[in-house]
Scaffold this active site. Sequence first.
Site, PDB file in Angstrom:
ATOM      1  N   LYS A 192      -8.038  -1.495 -14.655  1.00  0.00           N
ATOM      2  CA  LYS A 192      -9.242  -2.346 -14.813  1.00  0.00           C
ATOM      3  C   LYS A 192     -10.454  -1.477 -15.178  1.00  0.00           C
ATOM      4  O   LYS A 192     -11.177  -1.761 -16.119  1.00  0.00           O
ATOM      5  CB  LYS A 192      -9.512  -3.108 -13.522  1.00  0.00           C
ATOM      6  CG  LYS A 192      -8.384  -4.042 -13.116  1.00  0.00           C
ATOM      7  CD  LYS A 192      -8.713  -4.881 -11.887  1.00  0.00           C
ATOM      8  CE  LYS A 192      -8.887  -4.038 -10.628  1.00  0.00           C
ATOM      9  NZ  LYS A 192      -7.683  -3.320 -10.186  1.00  0.00           N
ATOM     10  N   ARG A 242     -11.626 -11.666  -5.785  1.00  0.00           N
ATOM     11  CA  ARG A 242     -10.279 -11.141  -5.550  1.00  0.00           C
ATOM     12  C   ARG A 242      -9.446 -12.111  -4.698  1.00  0.00           C
ATOM     13  O   ARG A 242      -8.284 -11.910  -4.464  1.00  0.00           O
ATOM     14  CB  ARG A 242     -10.401  -9.788  -4.840  1.00  0.00           C
ATOM     15  CG  ARG A 242      -9.211  -8.895  -4.994  1.00  0.00           C
ATOM     16  CD  ARG A 242      -9.471  -7.566  -4.347  1.00  0.00           C
ATOM     17  NE  ARG A 242     -10.237  -6.709  -5.219  1.00  0.00           N
ATOM     18  CZ  ARG A 242      -9.858  -5.477  -5.538  1.00  0.00           C
ATOM     19  NH1 ARG A 242      -8.743  -4.989  -5.067  1.00  0.00           N
ATOM     20  NH2 ARG A 242     -10.592  -4.755  -6.318  1.00  0.00           N
ATOM     21  N   ARG A 252      -5.393  10.077  -9.593  1.00  0.00           N
ATOM     22  CA  ARG A 252      -6.737   9.566  -9.878  1.00  0.00           C
ATOM     23  C   ARG A 252      -7.826  10.360  -9.156  1.00  0.00           C
ATOM     24  O   ARG A 252      -7.697  10.638  -7.979  1.00  0.00           O
ATOM     25  CB  ARG A 252      -6.833   8.088  -9.480  1.00  0.00           C
ATOM     26  CG  ARG A 252      -8.226   7.502  -9.594  1.00  0.00           C
ATOM     27  CD  ARG A 252      -8.246   5.994  -9.687  1.00  0.00           C
ATOM     28  NE  ARG A 252      -7.696   5.324  -8.518  1.00  0.00           N
ATOM     29  CZ  ARG A 252      -7.637   3.986  -8.427  1.00  0.00           C
ATOM     30  NH1 ARG A 252      -8.053   3.212  -9.442  1.00  0.00           N
ATOM     31  NH2 ARG A 252      -7.138   3.396  -7.352  1.00  0.00           N
ATOM     32  N   ARG A 292     -10.148   9.255  -3.811  1.00  0.00           N
ATOM     33  CA  ARG A 292     -10.442   8.102  -2.957  1.00  0.00           C
ATOM     34  C   ARG A 292      -9.545   8.143  -1.719  1.00  0.00           C
ATOM     35  O   ARG A 292      -8.343   8.414  -1.827  1.00  0.00           O
ATOM     36  CB  ARG A 292     -10.202   6.811  -3.729  1.00  0.00           C
ATOM     37  CG  ARG A 292     -11.231   6.546  -4.796  1.00  0.00           C
ATOM     38  CD  ARG A 292     -10.873   5.394  -5.703  1.00  0.00           C
ATOM     39  NE  ARG A 292     -10.237   4.268  -5.026  1.00  0.00           N
ATOM     40  CZ  ARG A 292      -9.994   3.100  -5.638  1.00  0.00           C
ATOM     41  NH1 ARG A 292     -10.327   2.928  -6.914  1.00  0.00           N
ATOM     42  NH2 ARG A 292      -9.409   2.120  -4.989  1.00  0.00           N
ATOM     43  N   ARG A 341      -2.315  -2.014  -0.155  1.00  0.00           N
ATOM     44  CA  ARG A 341      -3.205  -2.667  -1.139  1.00  0.00           C
ATOM     45  C   ARG A 341      -2.389  -3.502  -2.119  1.00  0.00           C
ATOM     46  O   ARG A 341      -2.773  -4.596  -2.516  1.00  0.00           O
ATOM     47  CB  ARG A 341      -4.011  -1.596  -1.893  1.00  0.00           C
ATOM     48  CG  ARG A 341      -5.113  -0.999  -1.055  1.00  0.00           C
ATOM     49  CD  ARG A 341      -5.574   0.335  -1.574  1.00  0.00           C
ATOM     50  NE  ARG A 341      -6.041   0.275  -2.939  1.00  0.00           N
ATOM     51  CZ  ARG A 341      -6.075   1.329  -3.758  1.00  0.00           C
ATOM     52  NH1 ARG A 341      -5.656   2.503  -3.340  1.00  0.00           N
ATOM     53  NH2 ARG A 341      -6.536   1.214  -4.967  1.00  0.00           N
TER      54      ARG A 341
HETATM   55  N1  LIG Z   1      -0.769   7.851 -17.004  1.00  0.00           N
HETATM   56  C1  LIG Z   1      -1.682   6.886 -17.233  1.00  0.00           C
HETATM   57  N2  LIG Z   1      -2.766   6.803 -16.415  1.00  0.00           N
HETATM   58  C2  LIG Z   1      -3.657   5.823 -16.690  1.00  0.00           C
HETATM   59  C3  LIG Z   1      -3.505   4.908 -17.752  1.00  0.00           C
HETATM   60  N3  LIG Z   1      -4.572   4.062 -17.740  1.00  0.00           N
HETATM   61  C4  LIG Z   1      -5.366   4.441 -16.697  1.00  0.00           C
HETATM   62  N4  LIG Z   1      -4.817   5.511 -16.081  1.00  0.00           N
HETATM   63  C5  LIG Z   1      -5.306   6.241 -14.919  1.00  0.00           C
HETATM   64  O1  LIG Z   1      -4.736   5.575 -13.798  1.00  0.00           O
HETATM   65  C6  LIG Z   1      -5.687   5.485 -12.726  1.00  0.00           C
HETATM   66  C7  LIG Z   1      -5.980   4.007 -12.429  1.00  0.00           C
HETATM   67  O2  LIG Z   1      -6.757   3.476 -13.495  1.00  0.00           O
HETATM   68  P1  LIG Z   1      -8.056   2.608 -13.131  1.00  0.00           P
HETATM   69  O3  LIG Z   1      -8.712   2.244 -14.430  1.00  0.00           O
HETATM   70  O4  LIG Z   1      -8.843   3.316 -12.103  1.00  0.00           O
HETATM   71  O5  LIG Z   1      -7.351   1.300 -12.485  1.00  0.00           O
HETATM   72  P2  LIG Z   1      -7.994   0.174 -11.540  1.00  0.00           P
HETATM   73  O6  LIG Z   1      -7.688   0.594 -10.137  1.00  0.00           O
HETATM   74  O7  LIG Z   1      -7.238  -1.084 -11.938  1.00  0.00           O
HETATM   75  O8  LIG Z   1      -9.443   0.121 -11.860  1.00  0.00           O
HETATM   76  C8  LIG Z   1      -6.894   6.282 -13.184  1.00  0.00           C
HETATM   77  O9  LIG Z   1      -6.753   7.625 -12.757  1.00  0.00           O
HETATM   78  C9  LIG Z   1      -6.798   6.205 -14.717  1.00  0.00           C
HETATM   79  O10 LIG Z   1      -7.423   7.331 -15.344  1.00  0.00           O
HETATM   80  C10 LIG Z   1      -2.337   5.028 -18.591  1.00  0.00           C
HETATM   81  O11 LIG Z   1      -2.120   4.277 -19.551  1.00  0.00           O
HETATM   82  N5  LIG Z   1      -1.461   6.024 -18.291  1.00  0.00           N
HETATM   83  N1  LIG Z   2     -13.551  -8.560  -4.157  1.00  0.00           N
HETATM   84  C1  LIG Z   2     -13.186  -7.822  -3.088  1.00  0.00           C
HETATM   85  N2  LIG Z   2     -12.889  -8.434  -1.914  1.00  0.00           N
HETATM   86  C2  LIG Z   2     -12.518  -7.718  -0.828  1.00  0.00           C
HETATM   87  N3  LIG Z   2     -12.392  -6.362  -0.821  1.00  0.00           N
HETATM   88  C3  LIG Z   2     -12.675  -5.713  -1.979  1.00  0.00           C
HETATM   89  C4  LIG Z   2     -13.084  -6.397  -3.158  1.00  0.00           C
HETATM   90  N4  LIG Z   2     -13.282  -5.484  -4.153  1.00  0.00           N
HETATM   91  C5  LIG Z   2     -12.995  -4.281  -3.613  1.00  0.00           C
HETATM   92  N5  LIG Z   2     -12.635  -4.408  -2.307  1.00  0.00           N
HETATM   93  C6  LIG Z   2     -12.250  -3.312  -1.388  1.00  0.00           C
HETATM   94  O1  LIG Z   2     -12.465  -2.058  -2.036  1.00  0.00           O
HETATM   95  C7  LIG Z   2     -11.209  -1.390  -2.259  1.00  0.00           C
HETATM   96  C8  LIG Z   2     -11.237  -0.678  -3.600  1.00  0.00           C
HETATM   97  O2  LIG Z   2     -11.391  -1.660  -4.606  1.00  0.00           O
HETATM   98  P1  LIG Z   2     -11.121  -1.219  -6.134  1.00  0.00           P
HETATM   99  O3  LIG Z   2     -11.914  -0.019  -6.474  1.00  0.00           O
HETATM  100  O4  LIG Z   2     -11.255  -2.455  -6.959  1.00  0.00           O
HETATM  101  O5  LIG Z   2      -9.621  -0.753  -6.049  1.00  0.00           O
HETATM  102  P2  LIG Z   2      -8.408  -1.015  -7.018  1.00  0.00           P
HETATM  103  O6  LIG Z   2      -8.858  -1.505  -8.340  1.00  0.00           O
HETATM  104  O7  LIG Z   2      -7.740   0.307  -7.066  1.00  0.00           O
HETATM  105  O8  LIG Z   2      -7.671  -2.086  -6.270  1.00  0.00           O
HETATM  106  C9  LIG Z   2     -10.159  -2.503  -2.178  1.00  0.00           C
HETATM  107  O9  LIG Z   2      -8.883  -1.977  -1.815  1.00  0.00           O
HETATM  108  C10 LIG Z   2     -10.752  -3.380  -1.069  1.00  0.00           C
HETATM  109  O10 LIG Z   2     -10.552  -2.775   0.186  1.00  0.00           O
END
Ligand SMILES: Nc1nc2c(ncn2[C@@H]2O[C@H](COP(=O)(O)OP(=O)(O)O)[C@@H](O)[C@H]2O)c(=O)[nH]1
Ligand SMILES: Nc1ncnc2c1ncn2[C@@H]1O[C@H](COP(=O)(O)OP(=O)(O)O)[C@@H](O)[C@H]1O
Length: 227
Positions: free
Chosen positions: A20, A99, A138, A171, A182
């Site tokens: 995301k 969420r 990450r 993190r 999660r």
């Molecule tokens: N290997 C790999 N890592 C990725 C890719 N896209 C994102 N990442 C990495 O995977 C981790 C999760 O991505 P992130 O955008 O933070 O996901 P979010 O938790 O959904 O916001 C981060 O360290 C990104 O840099 C991909 O296509 N391949």
């Molecule tokens: N909309 C939400 N409602 C409840 N908790 C949240 C929300 N957004 C984030 N959080 C809290 O913050 C943490 C990190 O969120 P986020 O950075 O979006 O993690 P990821 O995308 O890796 O799931 C979540 O695991 C949750 O504990």
Amino acid sequence: MSQLIKPARLLLLGAPGSGKGTQTTRLLKQFPAISSVSSGDLLRKEISSKTQLGLLASGYIQEGKLIPDELIINLLTSYLSNNKWLTPKSTWLLDGFPRTQNQAKVLDSTLDKFNSKLNLVVELNVPEEVILERIENRFVHVPSGRVYNLQYNPPKILGKDDITGEPLTKRPDDNIEVFAKRLQEYKVTMGPLKDYYENQGILKVVSGETSDIIFPKLKELIVNKFD
Ligand SMILES: Nc1nc2c(ncn2[C@@H]2O[C@H](COP(=O)(O)OP(=O)(O)O)[C@@H](O)[C@H]2O)c(=O)[nH]1
Ligand SMILES: Nc1ncnc2c1ncn2[C@@H]1O[C@H](COP(=O)(O)OP(=O)(O)O)[C@@H](O)[C@H]1O
């Protein structure tokens, strides 16, 4: 870079680590008119500033639990209002909020008042086995929300943010044990949330193993709907 003709009010859904934040960064480069906010980033800033909310939130986050709805709703609706998002002309993207279906209903009741309800919700559908490895690699720069990955997009200097040179952090919820919780939480809450937006006819799903596969599909969805 592209301009969008119609106001886009977007929500990205996806499992932890699905990309995301990565997609948001790319979308903002492609469509500079979009403003974005990540609920996770806002919470991490609260935690690093040691606010009352931050101290409370860190407990939930470290256990892989969601923050109580009323707390996150207050945090995000204040943000939307303070940053002047609540007008029918604005173009913005939400990452990580809402969420739960309850959060979505409360958000809708607020957006409805300003005739600015969401008009496109996209779920990033990435295989589970792919995202665990991502999480382990990450690193984040909390003040900016910039995201790095030792394999996929490493910083120019290990441990340092490319733009500011400030330290990157791991993190506390990015470890196998908490990630499993999660992911479980995501599976429980995502079904009713997707149904809610499916019923409004604004949900799309984009699948792919990598962000490089997903991004062009995501961009096409946005261009087709708002260009
Ligand atoms: N290997 C790999 N890592 C990725 C890719 N896209 C994102 N990442 C990495 O995977 C981790 C999760 O991505 P992130 O955008 O933070 O996901 P979010 O938790 O959904 O916001 C981060 O360290 C990104 O840099 C991909 O296509 N391949
Ligand atoms: N909309 C939400 N409602 C409840 N908790 C949240 C929300 N957004 C984030 N959080 C809290 O913050 C943490 C990190 O969120 P986020 O950075 O979006 O993690 P990821 O995308 O890796 O799931 C979540 O695991 C949750 O504990």
